[in-house]
Write a protein that holds these residues in place. Structure first.
Motif, mmCIF file in Angstrom:
data_model
loop_
_atom_site.group_PDB
_atom_site.id
_atom_site.type_symbol
_atom_site.label_atom_id
_atom_site.label_comp_id
_atom_site.label_asym_id
_atom_site.label_seq_id
_atom_site.Cartn_x
_atom_site.Cartn_y
_atom_site.Cartn_z
ATOM 1 N N ASP A 23 0.863 -1.168 0.000
ATOM 2 C CA ASP A 23 0.000 0.000 0.000
ATOM 3 C C ASP A 23 0.903 1.223 0.000
ATOM 4 O OD1 ASP A 23 -2.391 -1.359 -0.041
ATOM 5 O OD2 ASP A 23 -2.678 -1.308 2.117
ATOM 6 N N LYS A 24 0.344 2.337 0.306
ATOM 7 C CA LYS A 24 1.110 3.583 0.325
ATOM 8 C C LYS A 24 2.167 3.568 1.425
ATOM 9 C CE LYS A 24 -2.219 5.833 3.328
ATOM 10 N NZ LYS A 24 -1.540 5.551 4.561
ATOM 11 N N PRO A 25 3.216 4.357 1.261
ATOM 12 C CA PRO A 25 4.198 4.479 2.341
ATOM 13 C C PRO A 25 3.554 5.085 3.584
ATOM 14 C CG PRO A 25 5.083 5.345 0.289
ATOM 15 C CD PRO A 25 3.626 5.079 0.065
ATOM 16 N N GLU A 26 3.829 4.491 4.742
ATOM 17 C CA GLU A 26 3.311 5.000 6.010
ATOM 18 C C GLU A 26 4.262 6.024 6.626
ATOM 19 O OE1 GLU A 26 0.344 4.240 7.602
ATOM 20 O OE2 GLU A 26 -0.185 3.155 5.786
ATOM 21 N N TRP A 27 5.565 5.796 6.491
ATOM 22 C CA TRP A 27 6.589 6.682 7.037
ATOM 23 C C TRP A 27 7.698 6.829 6.014
ATOM 24 C CZ3 TRP A 27 4.625 2.558 9.933
ATOM 25 C CH2 TRP A 27 3.786 2.925 10.974
ATOM 26 N N THR A 28 8.391 7.982 6.052
ATOM 27 C CA THR A 28 9.483 8.216 5.112
ATOM 28 C C THR A 28 10.744 7.458 5.495
ATOM 29 O OG1 THR A 28 10.154 10.203 6.309
ATOM 30 C CG2 THR A 28 8.625 10.490 4.449
ATOM 31 N N SER A 29 10.847 7.051 6.773
ATOM 32 C CA SER A 29 12.032 6.317 7.231
ATOM 33 C C SER A 29 11.683 5.510 8.474
ATOM 34 C CB SER A 29 13.175 7.274 7.569
ATOM 35 O OG SER A 29 12.837 8.026 8.727
ATOM 36 N N ILE A 30 12.545 4.589 8.821
ATOM 37 C CA ILE A 30 12.342 3.799 10.040
ATOM 38 C C ILE A 30 12.505 4.678 11.280
ATOM 39 C CG2 ILE A 30 14.691 2.932 10.335
ATOM 40 C CD1 ILE A 30 12.673 0.187 10.642
ATOM 41 N N VAL A 31 13.344 5.711 11.191
ATOM 42 C CA VAL A 31 13.521 6.644 12.298
ATOM 43 C C VAL A 31 12.207 7.381 12.578
ATOM 44 C CG1 VAL A 31 14.727 8.736 13.044
ATOM 45 C CG2 VAL A 31 15.988 6.910 11.895
ATOM 46 N N GLU A 32 11.530 7.825 11.534
ATOM 47 C CA GLU A 32 10.242 8.494 11.700
ATOM 48 C C GLU A 32 9.219 7.534 12.326
ATOM 49 O OE1 GLU A 32 6.779 10.800 9.135
ATOM 50 O OE2 GLU A 32 8.360 9.758 8.064
ATOM 51 N N MET A 33 9.210 6.267 11.889
ATOM 52 C CA MET A 33 8.292 5.283 12.450
ATOM 53 C C MET A 33 8.562 5.069 13.937
ATOM 54 S SD MET A 33 7.751 1.258 11.570
ATOM 55 C CE MET A 33 9.129 0.746 12.580
ATOM 56 N N PHE A 34 9.844 4.861 14.304
ATOM 57 C CA PHE A 34 10.189 4.662 15.713
ATOM 58 C C PHE A 34 9.805 5.875 16.555
ATOM 59 C CE2 PHE A 34 13.736 1.413 14.704
ATOM 60 C CZ PHE A 34 12.827 0.379 14.743
ATOM 61 N N ASP A 35 9.996 7.071 16.022
ATOM 62 C CA ASP A 35 9.644 8.289 16.750
ATOM 63 C C ASP A 35 8.148 8.338 17.027
ATOM 64 O OD1 ASP A 35 10.250 10.965 17.842
ATOM 65 O OD2 ASP A 35 9.075 11.658 16.125
ATOM 66 N N GLN A 36 7.329 8.017 16.030
ATOM 67 C CA GLN A 36 5.886 8.039 16.221
ATOM 68 C C GLN A 36 5.417 6.930 17.161
ATOM 69 O OE1 GLN A 36 3.559 8.383 12.652
ATOM 70 N NE2 GLN A 36 4.782 10.096 11.903
ATOM 71 N N VAL A 37 6.036 5.757 17.088
ATOM 72 C CA VAL A 37 5.681 4.666 17.999
ATOM 73 C C VAL A 37 6.048 5.045 19.434
ATOM 74 C CG1 VAL A 37 6.212 2.274 18.658
ATOM 75 C CG2 VAL A 37 5.758 2.840 16.269
ATOM 76 N N ALA A 38 7.232 5.616 19.634
ATOM 77 C CA ALA A 38 7.648 6.027 20.979
ATOM 78 C C ALA A 38 6.705 7.082 21.542
ATOM 79 C CB ALA A 38 9.077 6.568 20.945
ATOM 80 N N THR A 39 6.304 8.043 20.737
ATOM 81 C CA THR A 39 5.369 9.072 21.180
ATOM 82 C C THR A 39 4.024 8.456 21.546
ATOM 83 O OG1 THR A 39 6.457 10.753 19.837
ATOM 84 C CG2 THR A 39 4.187 11.209 20.509
ATOM 85 N N ALA A 40 3.546 7.521 20.739
ATOM 86 C CA ALA A 40 2.271 6.853 21.033
ATOM 87 C C ALA A 40 2.349 6.071 22.337
ATOM 88 C CB ALA A 40 1.875 5.930 19.889
ATOM 89 N N LEU A 41 3.469 5.421 22.584
ATOM 90 C CA LEU A 41 3.621 4.669 23.829
ATOM 91 C C LEU A 41 3.660 5.601 25.040
ATOM 92 C CD1 LEU A 41 6.227 2.022 22.677
ATOM 93 C CD2 LEU A 41 3.816 1.614 23.210
ATOM 94 N N GLU A 42 4.337 6.727 24.894
ATOM 95 C CA GLU A 42 4.437 7.689 26.000
ATOM 96 C C GLU A 42 3.105 8.366 26.302
ATOM 97 O OE1 GLU A 42 9.093 8.921 25.172
ATOM 98 O OE2 GLU A 42 7.503 10.277 24.571
ATOM 99 N N THR A 43 2.321 8.614 25.269
ATOM 100 C CA THR A 43 1.079 9.372 25.434
ATOM 101 C C THR A 43 -0.174 8.501 25.362
ATOM 102 O OG1 THR A 43 0.902 9.820 23.060
ATOM 103 C CG2 THR A 43 2.153 11.414 24.404
#
Length: 65
Positions: A23-43
């Motif tokens: 499907d479409k790209p979800e994130w431009t990089s794995i770093v961006e994905m990890f950043d969003q996952v970490a934020t979701a876990l924190e919040t």
């Protein structure tokens, strides 16, 4: 992660198992994905269409909206 040569190299894509294709790209990089996952876990927020939850046993689960 798309490792093919080209402009999308390095992006993280969603794979549709029923259609057996990307499907479409979800994130431009794995770093961006990890950043969003970490934020979701924190919040306790969302990552795309998934929300993180911790059950009574202390186990992390992701549920879709």
């Amino acid at each position: 992660m798309d490792l093919r040569p080209g402009v999308l190299r390095g992006c993280v894509v969603e794979w549709d198992q029923e259609r057996n294709e990307m499907d479409k790209p979800e994130w431009t990089s794995i770093v961006e994905m990890f950043d969003q996952v970490a934020t979701a876990l924190e919040t306790r927020g969302a990552v795309g269409h998934c929300f993180c939850e911790v059950n009574s046993a202390g186990e992390l689960h992701w549920r879709t909206s």
